[in-house]
Design an enzyme around this catalytic site. Structure first.
Site, PDB file in Angstrom:
ATOM      1  N   ARG A  14     178.412 -49.021 113.832  1.00 31.36           N
ATOM      2  CA  ARG A  14     179.337 -49.935 114.492  1.00 31.36           C
ATOM      3  C   ARG A  14     178.945 -50.263 115.931  1.00 31.36           C
ATOM      4  NH1 ARG A  14     185.300 -48.611 112.356  1.00 31.36           N
ATOM      5  NH2 ARG A  14     185.583 -50.803 112.731  1.00 31.36           N
TER       6      ARG A  14
ATOM      7  N   CYS B 165     181.035 -44.245 113.975  1.00 29.48           N
ATOM      8  CA  CYS B 165     182.206 -43.605 113.369  1.00 29.48           C
ATOM      9  C   CYS B 165     181.886 -43.288 111.925  1.00 29.48           C
ATOM     10  CB  CYS B 165     183.432 -44.472 113.508  1.00 29.48           C
ATOM     11  SG  CYS B 165     183.470 -45.807 112.334  1.00 29.48           S
TER      12      CYS B 165
ATOM     13  N   ASP C 268     187.685 -53.149 103.257  1.00 30.73           N
ATOM     14  CA  ASP C 268     188.788 -52.187 103.418  1.00 30.73           C
ATOM     15  C   ASP C 268     189.505 -51.882 102.103  1.00 30.73           C
ATOM     16  OD1 ASP C 268     188.157 -52.176 106.062  1.00 30.73           O
ATOM     17  OD2 ASP C 268     189.832 -53.429 106.707  1.00 30.73           O
TER      18      ASP C 268
ATOM     19  N   ARG D 106     196.267 -42.978 109.976  1.00 26.45           N
ATOM     20  CA  ARG D 106     195.816 -43.981 110.951  1.00 26.45           C
ATOM     21  C   ARG D 106     196.265 -45.372 110.542  1.00 26.45           C
ATOM     22  NH1 ARG D 106     189.978 -44.366 111.058  1.00 26.45           N
ATOM     23  NH2 ARG D 106     190.704 -46.297 111.969  1.00 26.45           N
TER      24      ARG D 106
ATOM     25  N   LYS E   1     197.997 -53.383 110.372  1.00 25.55           N
ATOM     26  CA  LYS E   1     197.306 -52.637 111.433  1.00 25.55           C
ATOM     27  C   LYS E   1     196.305 -53.526 112.165  1.00 25.55           C
ATOM     28  CE  LYS E   1     193.675 -49.782 110.317  1.00 25.55           C
ATOM     29  NZ  LYS E   1     192.447 -50.137 111.062  1.00 25.55           N
ATOM     30  N   ASN E   2     195.478 -54.228 111.387  1.00 23.02           N
ATOM     31  CA  ASN E   2     194.379 -54.960 112.018  1.00 23.02           C
ATOM     32  C   ASN E   2     194.817 -56.261 112.681  1.00 23.02           C
ATOM     33  OD1 ASN E   2     192.782 -52.854 111.342  1.00 23.02           O
ATOM     34  ND2 ASN E   2     191.788 -53.849 109.601  1.00 23.02           N
TER      35      ASN E   2
HETATM   36  N1  EPU Z   1     178.694 -55.355 114.061  1.00 21.24           N
HETATM   37  C1  EPU Z   1     177.551 -55.383 114.823  1.00 21.24           C
HETATM   38  N2  EPU Z   1     177.669 -55.657 116.158  1.00 21.24           N
HETATM   39  C2  EPU Z   1     178.867 -55.935 116.742  1.00 21.24           C
HETATM   40  C3  EPU Z   1     180.035 -55.914 115.949  1.00 21.24           C
HETATM   41  C4  EPU Z   1     179.917 -55.627 114.600  1.00 21.24           C
HETATM   42  O1  EPU Z   1     176.457 -55.144 114.327  1.00 21.24           O
HETATM   43  O2  EPU Z   1     178.906 -56.178 117.966  1.00 21.24           O
HETATM   44  C5  EPU Z   1     178.600 -55.009 112.625  1.00 21.24           C
HETATM   45  C6  EPU Z   1     179.366 -53.722 112.305  1.00 21.24           C
HETATM   46  O3  EPU Z   1     178.612 -52.586 112.592  1.00 21.24           O
HETATM   47  C7  EPU Z   1     179.670 -53.882 110.845  1.00 21.24           C
HETATM   48  C8  EPU Z   1     179.868 -55.386 110.713  1.00 21.24           C
HETATM   49  O4  EPU Z   1     179.258 -55.983 111.853  1.00 21.24           O
HETATM   50  O5  EPU Z   1     178.586 -53.464 110.081  1.00 21.24           O
HETATM   51  C9  EPU Z   1     181.333 -55.814 110.627  1.00 21.24           C
HETATM   52  O6  EPU Z   1     182.029 -55.404 111.773  1.00 21.24           O
HETATM   53  P1  EPU Z   1     183.267 -56.166 112.394  1.00 21.24           P
HETATM   54  O7  EPU Z   1     183.039 -56.301 113.847  1.00 21.24           O
HETATM   55  O8  EPU Z   1     183.546 -57.394 111.596  1.00 21.24           O
HETATM   56  O9  EPU Z   1     184.434 -55.126 112.128  1.00 21.24           O
HETATM   57  P2  EPU Z   1     185.405 -54.470 113.200  1.00 21.24           P
HETATM   58  O10 EPU Z   1     185.990 -55.501 114.062  1.00 21.24           O
HETATM   59  O11 EPU Z   1     184.744 -53.308 113.827  1.00 21.24           O
HETATM   60  C10 EPU Z   1     187.495 -54.800 111.667  1.00 21.24           C
HETATM   61  C11 EPU Z   1     188.579 -53.921 111.115  1.00 21.24           C
HETATM   62  C12 EPU Z   1     187.992 -53.002 110.067  1.00 21.24           C
HETATM   63  C13 EPU Z   1     187.392 -53.881 108.955  1.00 21.24           C
HETATM   64  C14 EPU Z   1     186.341 -54.834 109.553  1.00 21.24           C
HETATM   65  C15 EPU Z   1     185.755 -55.796 108.553  1.00 21.24           C
HETATM   66  C16 EPU Z   1     190.141 -53.713 112.915  1.00 21.24           C
HETATM   67  C17 EPU Z   1     190.786 -52.839 113.910  1.00 21.24           C
HETATM   68  N3  EPU Z   1     189.187 -53.159 112.180  1.00 21.24           N
HETATM   69  O12 EPU Z   1     186.532 -53.926 112.236  1.00 21.24           O
HETATM   70  O13 EPU Z   1     189.060 -52.242 109.540  1.00 21.24           O
HETATM   71  O14 EPU Z   1     186.787 -53.078 107.993  1.00 21.24           O
HETATM   72  O15 EPU Z   1     186.942 -55.601 110.610  1.00 21.24           O
HETATM   73  O16 EPU Z   1     186.757 -56.527 107.925  1.00 21.24           O
HETATM   74  O17 EPU Z   1     190.485 -54.865 112.780  1.00 21.24           O
HETATM   75  C18 EPU Z   1     190.056 -50.426 108.420  1.00 21.24           C
HETATM   76  O18 EPU Z   1     191.143 -50.966 108.617  1.00 21.24           O
HETATM   77  O19 EPU Z   1     189.922 -49.421 107.675  1.00 21.24           O
HETATM   78  C19 EPU Z   1     188.869 -50.947 109.107  1.00 21.24           C
HETATM   79  C20 EPU Z   1     187.744 -50.274 109.223  1.00 21.24           C
END
Ligand code: EPU
Length: 417
Positions: A121, A116, A305, A397, A22-23
């Site tokens: 986030r 969320c 995850d 999802r 998915k990711n």
């Molecule tokens: N964060 C910030 N500011 C930002 C972006 C992130 O503070 O601009 C914080 C977030 O709030 C969080 C942390 O940084 O506390 C990590 O967030 P990250 O941006 O790394 O995660 P993401 O891109 O939102 C992806 C995956 C998630 C997975 C995380 C961490 C996808 C679509 N989603 O999310 O997947 O948990 O990386 O590995 O790639 C899941 O599949 O269940 C899922 C939540």
């Protein structure tokens, strides 16, 4: 909305092949906008998040076609830079489209994704990075309006290795003038997959998998056929299913090196782990042993995850285990649901103290989020009696036909729409 009924007392045994990631699929789908030629993706999972991303691409004017395992996205006809509010609200990762829509049209207009189930986030790192690439961004009335007719390469040093921000910046930088360097980039395997896809389309990107990624400007990419990597979290979930039920499960089509940290934990729990080039087998027997301390961290640390699924397994282990959740601030909501099934745990700030119990019992529980829902399925298989999981559509999802996969392994999950 859908409820799932999980029959307890199962022992999962057998072989399953793992679905596409998915990711990895979501940012790659966003990247199809960069090419302006048809792109065919193989092994793209049939899950709700992907279907939502495809509907968003269609609403921007792309043509989408599935034929067997092949999904073709043709973005030649794309004409809109406005992301639809309702669909984008359902899919947080629609935020990845900001970078690619901006690169394609020089403009992007997206709803603010908001918080969320697992945390606030914020997207400050995405926006600060895009500003470094010379985009002007206005946040007003719950929308983000970006202008970037003259995106130009820059050095972007991320304060935190955010997966989404790294991916968004890679996408925006592909067509920006000059060279972009992302420092303190996330190193997740899905980022390596995105780089492979971009290179297959003629873009020049290197360094993914390390903290420094360099993107050189290419005006326009070309079409490609690309196979999406296997889903390491889904693979890990079924391996934990073997562990918690005292079973014997082999997952094929996997990339074992991407789940190293889970394999250490499974061995510590007393499971036998057999690793081959593209498959993994976990044999469990008797009661699991507790695992001292696990802290979730960006890759190559233990993945957030898989935290809820590990939490479920440790809930029946012999002894006390501690898990610290360092990535998302609200990702322990499964803890209270597991308690309804007889589990014993205590949450102190961002740390869970889990005292393993000998038995879980069936109960009515709620899937608050995708991975928490998967954890409840695992616990339900182990429990005595039946477990009813409310809001189980959240599991869809990210998991392709989880009920059929579990049936293939000898468990029973019945969906009630
Ligand atoms: N964060 C910030 N500011 C930002 C972006 C992130 O503070 O601009 C914080 C977030 O709030 C969080 C942390 O940084 O506390 C990590 O967030 P990250 O941006 O790394 O995660 P993401 O891109 O939102 C992806 C995956 C998630 C997975 C995380 C961490 C996808 C679509 N989603 O999310 O997947 O948990 O990386 O590995 O790639 C899941 O599949 O269940 C899922 C939540």
């Amino acid at each position: 909305m859908s409820d799932w009924l999980v029959r307890g007392g199962a022992v999962l045994r057998g072989t399953v092949s793992v679905q596409g990631s998915k990711n990895a699929a979501l940012p790659i789908l966003a990247a199809t906008l960069l090419t302006e030629e048809p792109v065919t993706l193989l092994n793209c999972p049939r899950i709700r998040d992907v279907e939502n991303m495809l509907r968003i691409l269609e609403s921007l004017g792309c043509t989408v076609k599935r034929e067997g395992d092949a999904l073709t996205v043709d973005s030649r006809t794309a004409s809109s830079f406005v992301l639809p509010t309702a669909l984008s609200g359902e899919l947080r990762s629609s935020i990845f489209l900001l970078g690619s829509v901006l690169a394609r049209f020089g403009e992007a207009d997206a709803p603010y994704p908001g918080g969320c189930e697992i945390g606030n986030r914020p997207i400050d790192l995405h926006l600060a990075g895009l500003r470094r690439l010379n985009a002007s961004i206005e946040e007003r009335d719950g929308r983000i309006r970006c202008r970037g007719g003259n995106l130009s390469g820059a050095v972007v040093d991320l304060d935190y290795p955010s997966v989404g921000a790294t991916e968004n910046l890679m996408l925006a930088a592909c067509r920006a003038a000059g060279e972009t360097t992302i420092k303190n980039a996330a190193c997740e395997p899905e980022i390596v997959d995105l780089e492979k896809f971009l290179c297959a389309c003629g873009f020049r990107v290197h360094g993914a998998g390390t903290p420094t990624i360099v993107i050189e400007s290419v005006k326009r990419g070309h079409g490609a056929t690309f196979r999406i990597m296997p889903d390491r979290i889904v693979a890990g979930t079924y391996l934990l299913g073997a562990a918690i039920t005292g079973g014997d499960v082999t997952v094929t089509g996997a990339q074992p090196e991407t789940v190293d940290t889970l394999l250490y934990r499974l061995k510590e729990c007393g499971c036998i782990v057999t690793q081959r080039a593209e498959s993994l087998r976990v044999q469990a027997g008797g009661r699991l042993k507790s695992v001292g301390f696990t802290a979730t961290r960006p890759y190559p640390g233990f993945p957030t995850d898989l935290q809820p699924q590990l939490f479920a397994a440790l809930s029946t282990a012999d002894g006390t285990s501690v898990i610290a959740e360092n990535v998302f601030e609200n990702r322990f909501r499964h803890a209270q649901e597991l308690k309804k099934m007889g589990a014993e745990n205590r949450i102190v700030d961002r740390t869970a103290i889990i005292t393993g119990v000998k038995r879980l019992h069936g109960a009515q529980v709620v899937a608050h989020d995708l991975r928490g829902g998967a954890a409840l399925v695992l616990a339900g298989l182990k429990a005595e009696g039946e477990t009813r999981i409310l809001r189980a559509e959240r599991i869809e999802r990210g998991y392709e036909r989880m009920d059929s996969v579990i049936a293939q392994l000898g468990g029973t999950v019945t969906r009630k729409e």
